[in-house]
Scaffold this active site. Structure first.
Site, PDB file in Angstrom:
ATOM      1  N   ASP A  70      39.718  46.954  49.954  1.00 14.74           N
ATOM      2  CA  ASP A  70      39.372  46.017  51.024  1.00 14.74           C
ATOM      3  C   ASP A  70      40.507  45.003  51.137  1.00 14.74           C
ATOM      4  O   ASP A  70      41.441  45.044  50.343  1.00 14.74           O
ATOM      5  CB  ASP A  70      38.039  45.309  50.742  1.00 14.74           C
ATOM      6  CG  ASP A  70      38.004  44.727  49.346  1.00 14.74           C
ATOM      7  OD1 ASP A  70      39.075  44.353  48.831  1.00 14.74           O
ATOM      8  OD2 ASP A  70      36.926  44.625  48.754  1.00 14.74           O
ATOM      9  N   ASP A  86      41.631  40.971  51.444  1.00 19.16           N
ATOM     10  CA  ASP A  86      41.285  39.551  51.348  1.00 19.16           C
ATOM     11  C   ASP A  86      42.421  38.773  51.988  1.00 19.16           C
ATOM     12  O   ASP A  86      43.588  39.107  51.826  1.00 19.16           O
ATOM     13  CB  ASP A  86      41.153  39.143  49.882  1.00 19.16           C
ATOM     14  CG  ASP A  86      40.162  40.026  49.128  1.00 19.16           C
ATOM     15  OD1 ASP A  86      38.989  40.024  49.495  1.00 19.16           O
ATOM     16  OD2 ASP A  86      40.592  40.740  48.201  1.00 19.16           O
ATOM     17  N   ASP A 144      43.211  34.550  39.157  1.00 22.27           N
ATOM     18  CA  ASP A 144      43.048  34.933  37.752  1.00 22.27           C
ATOM     19  C   ASP A 144      44.296  35.538  37.098  1.00 22.27           C
ATOM     20  O   ASP A 144      44.817  35.015  36.130  1.00 22.27           O
ATOM     21  CB  ASP A 144      41.815  35.827  37.552  1.00 22.27           C
ATOM     22  CG  ASP A 144      41.677  36.939  38.590  1.00 22.27           C
ATOM     23  OD1 ASP A 144      42.612  37.127  39.393  1.00 22.27           O
ATOM     24  OD2 ASP A 144      40.640  37.631  38.590  1.00 22.27           O
TER      25      ASP A 144
END
Ligand code: ATP
Ligand code: MG
Length: 455
Positions: free
Chosen positions: A74, A76, A148
């Site tokens: 997907d 982002d 992260d």
């Protein structure tokens, strides 16, 4: 000693990162990702935002995956526009989330996640240091630092086909290293789910978790207890449906992360028969995901929890409960135990129960029952589950084979199959068989009936 030294070097390197540091700007000639390789919808959304004076880039998994030659799952998007400003630009969009407000922009069949650059320093935390709300906006550099892993902080600008890399993510990806941005312990405290993400990404992408990020996981695993169960469930689903579930669960176990996560998984993995069944279920899921076939989470959880259902089912029968009620008691008990840790949604719990409740019905091949069963809306899923049990050695392969023939046969052939079905399914023979042996997955090997013996 060497490990200590390495940790020092890595920690120092991580600590040196400054939110104001100039990022590397990597041109397309070096990284090779052309605009045509990313989703046209994501390119359009970035273009619209940029035309209105905002910064906008594709960030996260899509760029990382493209760099290692995988199709992105997907897209982002990260932008300097606030959620309200994004919402105002796209008719088919809505703001979601509270802890972390983002905008879903619908473009054709795709949903793009658009998030506003955030500054991490001011995030609100609980007493364990876990971030509760993170809605203070910032610059792109600040946004990069609160992501992260270095490989997840790559910003791709479709207009110029440039990758903006604040934390040497491209180099880390080349070296197959999953490196945390900042000090790993602090980052895990802020969000313990990052431990699960580390395992999932490393297993899925074939990366080594950098020693500095790997070392604290065992000690800090307990922090997962403070994470809301719905979030854990989402993350477990991602992990199990990643196409690398076998590797992920293997690595969870290695890192000591499977304890208390799927509370039953630790028990299950200690039982030889249960273990075989679980691995087969995971292999089966991986194969389906990789072949782009649909996978139902209900089926997967039903399989993961089945060995436990069998165990409790037997216990209840041993305590004198009739087989069918015993099965339903077992199902409720297992789902309740699971719910304390993982919030399996009600719809999925319903699917799981359907699958389990169908199993004993497959062992009754007399009278009208088989005709009714093949009309059941979940027959196919139930039969797939039956095949899995057979593959794991829990029941005879002859049973799913028989049902396959029965389901596809015409009237006469069905009658013949019913006559030829092992008479073990009829009451007289069933008793003899029951005395003989417990099946390998431990399920009562005839349709449970009121006079089924306790095992
Ligand atoms: P995939 O979508 O393939 O599962 P992803 O890395 O894109 O992987 P998402 O959950 O879609 O994962 O998150 C998008 C990006 O948001 C990540 O790449 C990362 O930069 C950031 N992100 C997601 N979760 C966290 C987290 N817990 N802490 C910090 N940053 C995160
Ligand atoms: Mg993503």
């Amino acid at each position: 000693m060497i490990r200590k030294l390495l940790r020092k070097v890595f920690t120092r390197r991580a600590a040196k990162i400054s939110p104001l540091g100039e990022p590397a700007r990597i041109p397309v000639a070096q990284h090779g990702i052309r605009r045509e390789q990313v989703s046209p919808a994501a390119v359009r959304v970035c273009a619209t935002l940029q035309e209105h004076g905002y910064q906008a880039c594709i960030v996260g998994g899509a760029i990382r995956d493209l760099l290692i030659g995988r199709p992105p799952k997907d897209h982002d998007i990260a932008t300097s526009a606030t959620p309200e400003e994004v919402r105002a630009l796209f008719r088919r969009s809505r703001i979601i989330g509270r802890r972390f407000r983002i905008v879903h922009v619908m473009a054709g069949a795709e949903t793009l996640e658009v998030s506003t650059f955030r500054a991490s320093a001011s995030a609100e935390t609980d007493r364990h240091g876990r971030v509760l709300a993170d809605n203070v906006y910032g610059t792109q550099a600040e946004d990069a630092i609160r992501r992260d892993f270095t490989i997840n902080a790559l910003y791709y600008d479709p207009a110029t086909e440039t990758i903006i890399d604040y934390h040497h993510g491209v180099a880390d990806l080349r070296q197959k290293t999953l490196r945390m941005i900042g000090e790993p312990r602090t980052r895990y405290r802020e969000d313990p789910v990052r431990m699960l993400r580390a395992v999932r990404l490393a297993a899925k992408l074939g990366l080594i978790i950098d020693p500095a990020a790997r070392a604290p996981i065992r000690d800090m695993a307990v922090l997962l207890e403070n994470v809301p169960t719905a979030r854990l469930f989402d993350e477990m689903l991602k992990l199990l449906l990643s196409g690398s579930a076998v590797r992920c669960v293997g690595q969870l176990r290695e890192e000591g992360l499977h304890h208390g996560l799927l509370p039953l998984l630790d028990v299950i993995l200690d039982q030889p028969v249960g273990e075989r069944f679980i691995w087969l279920a995971l292999e089966n899921t991986d194969a389906r995901v990789r072949a782009d076939k649909p996978v139902s989470s209900g089926f997967l959880f039903a399989a993961l929890l089945w060995p436990e259902v069998i165990r409790v089912w037997r216990e209840r029968q041993a305590a004198g409960v009739a087989p069918y009620p015993a099965l339903f008691e077992a199902m409720d008990k297992i789902l309740d135990t699971q719910a304390t840790q993982l919030a399996i949604t009600r719809r999925i719990a319903g699917d799981i129960k359907d699958l389990w409740a169908l199993q004993p019905r497959f062992e009754k091949r007399t009278g009208k029952t088989p005709h009714r069963l093949i009309e059941h809306p979940r027959f196919r899923a139930g039969w797939d589950f039956l095949c899995l049990r057979a593959a794991a050695g829990g029941i005879a392969q002859e049973i799913p084979d028989w049902w396959d023939r029965f389901a596809h046969a015409g009237h006469d052939e069905r009658e013949a199959l019913l006559r030829a079905a092992p008479a073990g399914d009829a009451p007289a023979r069933r008793k003899r068989r029951r005395r003989k042996a417990r099946t390998a997955d431990g399920a009562p090997d005839g349709a449970p009936s009121d006079d089924a013996p306790n095992r």
